[in-house]
Design a protein around this motif. Structure first.
Motif, PDB file in Angstrom:
ATOM      1  N   HIS A 181     -19.767 -10.348  -6.859  1.00 36.28           N
ATOM      2  CA  HIS A 181     -20.691  -9.534  -7.657  1.00 36.28           C
ATOM      3  C   HIS A 181     -21.436 -10.360  -8.701  1.00 36.28           C
ATOM      4  N   THR A 191     -19.985  -2.186  -6.756  1.00 35.98           N
ATOM      5  CA  THR A 191     -18.570  -1.852  -6.580  1.00 35.98           C
ATOM      6  C   THR A 191     -18.409  -0.441  -6.026  1.00 35.98           C
ATOM      7  N   TRP A 215     -16.664   0.370  -2.614  1.00 37.35           N
ATOM      8  CA  TRP A 215     -15.545   1.306  -2.551  1.00 37.35           C
ATOM      9  C   TRP A 215     -15.810   2.392  -1.495  1.00 37.35           C
TER      10      TRP A 215
END
Length: 185
Positions: free
Chosen positions: A153, A138, A142
């Motif tokens: 994920h 993540t 990001w």
């Protein structure tokens, strides 16, 4: 022109397009510097933390993890499951993901080094898999370094676990074969 020659021509155009993109929009960006920093930090921490009395064994864990992660990453990117808009080198678009050669090997080597017993190793591997999939991926997502296309994920969790278990089993088997060979001498 046959179909293979057309593919080669298009591939050469794509390579040049990738190189131009990498030079103009990737190298020296903050994304690129983060990857350089992660690479250097991983190797620095490894050198400080590795049990130097077991360096060959632990390095073998890292090499196996790197090789397998690299192959799996190539398969995933080739199938269009994820991609990397930012890479450390201009060699190829998906060829050198920093996680494959620094972050993952570092963590797997440290887990292998610190948790010798299978029961705790499996528990730590599950926790590591969850952390890697939901926090590590993540963060890279990001930052824009890692882009999910047809992947979630949660799909990564079993892979991280199986990878760790497989490598530990291989290393133990190699230890067993070596011990057996020494007995036969």
């Amino acid at each position: 022109m046959n179909q293979f020659q057309e593919i080669q021509k298009q591939y050469e155009n794509l390579r040049q397009l990738w190189l131009d993109y990498w030079i103009q929009e990737v190298v020296f960006t903050y994304h690129w510097w983060i990857m350089v920093g992660v690479l250097i930090l991983s190797f620095f921490l490894w050198w400080r933390l590795v049990d130097k009395t077991r360096m060959i064994e632990i390095s073998l864990v890292g090499l196996l993890i790197s090789g397998i992660a690299f192959i799996l990453d190539q398969i995933g990117t080739s199938l269009g499951y994820w991609t990397y808009p930012y890479t450390l080198t201009p060699l190829e678009r998906d060829l050198w993901a920093v996680a494959d050669f620094s972050i993952l090997p570092f963590f797997y080597m440290m887990i292998y080094q610190w948790f010798a017993k299978w029961k705790i190793y499996i528990l730590i591997m599950i926790l590591f898999a969850l952390f890697s999939a939901f926090v590590g991926e993540t963060i890279f997502q990001w930052l824009g370094i890692y882009v999910l296309l047809k992947w979630k994920h949660i799909y990564s969790v079993p892979g991280y676990i199986v990878l760790g278990l497989f490598v530990k089993a291989v290393i133990q088997k190699l230890h067993s074969l070596e011990a057996q060979s020494k007995k036969n001498i």
